[in-house]
Design a protein around this motif. Structure first.
Motif, PDB file in Angstrom:
ATOM      1  N   PHE A   1      -0.431 -23.615  30.717  1.00  0.00           N
ATOM      2  CA  PHE A   1      -1.812 -23.305  30.333  1.00  0.00           C
ATOM      3  C   PHE A   1      -2.741 -24.506  30.200  1.00  0.00           C
ATOM      4  N   PHE A   2      -2.177 -25.691  29.979  1.00  0.00           N
ATOM      5  CA  PHE A   2      -3.037 -26.809  29.604  1.00  0.00           C
ATOM      6  C   PHE A   2      -3.063 -27.963  30.589  1.00  0.00           C
ATOM      7  N   GLN A   3      -2.576 -27.751  31.791  1.00  0.00           N
ATOM      8  CA  GLN A   3      -2.614 -28.804  32.799  1.00  0.00           C
ATOM      9  C   GLN A   3      -3.261 -28.270  34.068  1.00  0.00           C
TER      10      GLN A   3
ATOM     11  N   LEU B   1     -17.089 -34.013  31.241  1.00  0.00           N
ATOM     12  CA  LEU B   1     -18.043 -33.081  30.655  1.00  0.00           C
ATOM     13  C   LEU B   1     -18.689 -32.192  31.708  1.00  0.00           C
ATOM     14  N   THR B   2     -18.680 -32.639  32.954  1.00  0.00           N
ATOM     15  CA  THR B   2     -19.324 -31.861  34.025  1.00  0.00           C
ATOM     16  C   THR B   2     -18.315 -31.260  35.002  1.00  0.00           C
ATOM     17  N   SER B   3     -17.028 -31.428  34.736  1.00  0.00           N
ATOM     18  CA  SER B   3     -16.013 -30.857  35.617  1.00  0.00           C
ATOM     19  C   SER B   3     -15.827 -29.367  35.327  1.00  0.00           C
ATOM     20  N   THR B   4     -15.268 -28.657  36.296  1.00  0.00           N
ATOM     21  CA  THR B   4     -14.962 -27.243  36.103  1.00  0.00           C
ATOM     22  C   THR B   4     -13.491 -27.125  35.717  1.00  0.00           C
ATOM     23  N   ILE B   5     -13.236 -26.877  34.437  1.00  0.00           N
ATOM     24  CA  ILE B   5     -11.874 -26.849  33.918  1.00  0.00           C
ATOM     25  C   ILE B   5     -11.698 -25.642  33.011  1.00  0.00           C
ATOM     26  N   ASP B   6     -10.562 -24.995  33.122  1.00  0.00           N
ATOM     27  CA  ASP B   6     -10.202 -23.898  32.216  1.00  0.00           C
ATOM     28  C   ASP B   6      -8.748 -24.042  31.827  1.00  0.00           C
ATOM     29  N   PHE B   7      -8.434 -23.642  30.610  1.00  0.00           N
ATOM     30  CA  PHE B   7      -7.047 -23.566  30.173  1.00  0.00           C
ATOM     31  C   PHE B   7      -6.604 -22.119  30.351  1.00  0.00           C
ATOM     32  N   ALA B   8      -5.982 -21.837  31.483  1.00  0.00           N
ATOM     33  CA  ALA B   8      -5.659 -20.450  31.822  1.00  0.00           C
ATOM     34  C   ALA B   8      -4.455 -20.399  32.749  1.00  0.00           C
ATOM     35  N   TYR B   9      -3.867 -19.198  32.837  1.00  0.00           N
ATOM     36  CA  TYR B   9      -2.774 -18.943  33.776  1.00  0.00           C
ATOM     37  C   TYR B   9      -3.061 -17.642  34.493  1.00  0.00           C
ATOM     38  N   LYS B  10      -3.174 -17.730  35.820  1.00  0.00           N
ATOM     39  CA  LYS B  10      -3.486 -16.564  36.659  1.00  0.00           C
ATOM     40  C   LYS B  10      -4.728 -15.834  36.167  1.00  0.00           C
TER      41      LYS B  10
ATOM     42  N   GLU C   1      -6.011 -15.707  33.194  1.00  0.00           N
ATOM     43  CA  GLU C   1      -6.050 -15.312  31.787  1.00  0.00           C
ATOM     44  C   GLU C   1      -6.187 -16.553  30.912  1.00  0.00           C
ATOM     45  N   ASP C   2      -7.288 -16.620  30.191  1.00  0.00           N
ATOM     46  CA  ASP C   2      -7.542 -17.758  29.319  1.00  0.00           C
ATOM     47  C   ASP C   2      -6.496 -17.817  28.218  1.00  0.00           C
ATOM     48  N   VAL C   3      -6.063 -19.036  27.852  1.00  0.00           N
ATOM     49  CA  VAL C   3      -5.036 -19.172  26.832  1.00  0.00           C
ATOM     50  C   VAL C   3      -5.486 -18.574  25.498  1.00  0.00           C
ATOM     51  N   ALA C   4      -6.801 -18.659  25.207  1.00  0.00           N
ATOM     52  CA  ALA C   4      -7.302 -18.089  23.960  1.00  0.00           C
ATOM     53  C   ALA C   4      -7.133 -16.579  23.923  1.00  0.00           C
TER      54      ALA C   4
ATOM     55  N   ARG D   1     -11.147 -22.835  24.376  1.00  0.00           N
ATOM     56  CA  ARG D   1     -12.051 -22.209  25.346  1.00  0.00           C
ATOM     57  C   ARG D   1     -12.995 -23.221  25.993  1.00  0.00           C
ATOM     58  N   ASP D   2     -13.071 -24.407  25.425  1.00  0.00           N
ATOM     59  CA  ASP D   2     -13.962 -25.447  25.959  1.00  0.00           C
ATOM     60  C   ASP D   2     -13.111 -26.617  26.446  1.00  0.00           C
ATOM     61  N   ALA D   3     -12.492 -26.427  27.613  1.00  0.00           N
ATOM     62  CA  ALA D   3     -11.579 -27.435  28.146  1.00  0.00           C
ATOM     63  C   ALA D   3     -12.291 -28.754  28.442  1.00  0.00           C
ATOM     64  N   ASN D   4     -13.540 -28.669  28.894  1.00  0.00           N
ATOM     65  CA  ASN D   4     -14.283 -29.896  29.203  1.00  0.00           C
ATOM     66  C   ASN D   4     -14.393 -30.800  27.982  1.00  0.00           C
TER      67      ASN D   4
END
Length: 324
Positions: free
Chosen positions: A186-188, A120-129, A131-134, A225-228
């Motif tokens: 996008f998700f790892q 919940l407190t980590s910095t995580i995004d689902f993105a590539y280069k 660009e957010d997957v959403a 958009r909320d990877a955490n």
């Protein structure tokens, strides 16, 4: 094509079949393995286990004994299975397969709860280069997916299909994309292929059944958009069991509605599908193959277990005893 696949993928998610009896219009796949010997174990699984100086047998015993010796966990497994209309042995099979061939089970259930909170407190995004997957799935290539949405699973299955057809290993608008799975790109965010928690779920799988878990178990819907929040959910033992049950239920429904097979009496098959993913596409491929066989006057091909599901069926008596 994507719209066609999406329509084929639609199923009534919580149509409960009686364990051991074929669903209406479906051919019951009998218990047990179709292969006399265990199919080859992939190099990656062998290497992961070898790197820790472990053995598959030791890892199997560890997860089996964790289930057998923890009445709280057994209660949670049975509760989740009941909510989604499946035999709890399907959840046990998936747990055993993951922790035998993927990672070692942790010694205490509490450890998973602690790890869940840390995400919940980590910095995580689902993105590539950057660009957010959403944002990525708003590109025009994905337009048919939004138009055909009937469930989160249908939506993400369609999006993965578009990725494979239009982006994977290709250059689009001057931008090159890797020849890798959509989920790996996008998700790892930690490293490709990583799965998490007691159920060893990957984030895209959790997103694909989020609406069902919300409806059945009441947990908040997940948002890419909320990877955490996604990671916290799949690390939480209570929630991950609900997601596992939803995924396993989906596999059973897909093979019944798309391929005409009732696999509810064969936990090795549901474990196999939990391992390899994409049950709807696999059910469609099997249905297509059996249509060809029927035209040629051949017998239909039954679904088969892989190395992972083979172990589950081979150890089924032990696993049922562990659950009692």
């Amino acid at each position: 094509m994507h719209a066609f696949l999406a329509r084929l993928a639609v199923s009534a998610f919580l149509l409960v079949s009686v364990a051991g009896l074929p669903a209406a219009g479906a051919t019951l796949v009998p218990p047990g393995n179709r292969n006399a010997e265990q199919p080859a174990i992939p190099y990656g699984a062998v290497k992961r286990t070898g790197d820790t100086r472990g053995t598959f047998e030791a890892k199997y015993r560890k997860i089996r004994d964790l289930i057998a010796g923890n009445s709280e966990l057994k209660g949670k497994i049975k509760k989740a299975a009941e909510a989604y209309g499946i035999d709890p042995i399907h959840i046990v099979g998936a747990l055993v397969g993951e922790h035998t061939y993927n990672v070692d089970a942790m010694d205490r259930l509490q450890t998973y709860y602690v790890k869940s909170l840390s995400y919940l407190t980590s910095t995580i995004d689902f993105a590539y280069k950057g660009e957010d997957v959403a944002d990525f799935v708003r590109r025009p290539q994905f337009g048919d997916c939004d138009g055909e949405r009937g469930s989160d699973e249908q939506l993400w299955t369609c999006r993965e299909g578009v990725w494979n057809a239009a982006f994977r290993g290709k250059t689009v608008g001057g931008e090159s994309f890797p020849d890798k799975r959509f989920g790996a790109v996008f998700f790892q965010p930690f490293y490709a292929g990583q799965t998490f928690g007691l159920g060893q779920l990957n984030p895209m799988t959790a997103l694909s059944v989020s609406d069902v878990v919300h409806r059945v178990s009441g947990y908040d819907e997940l948002d890419a958009r909320d990877a955490n929040k996604v990671y916290a959910a799949i690390m939480d033992p209570d929630k991950t069991l609900a997601y596992m049950a939803a995924v396993l239920r989906s596999s059973i429904d897909s093979y019944r509605t798309v391929a005409g097979f009732d696999i509810s009496a064969n936990p090795g098959l549901t474990a196999t599908l939990y391992n390899v993913g994409n049950p709807r596409q696999r059910a469609l491929a099997l249905a297509t193959e059996n249509k060809r066989r029927a035209s040629a006057g051949e017998k239909p091909k039954l679904p088969e277990e892989n190395y992972y599901g083979w172990l589950v069926n081979d150890k089924l008596d032990e696993l049922k005893a562990a659950l009692r």
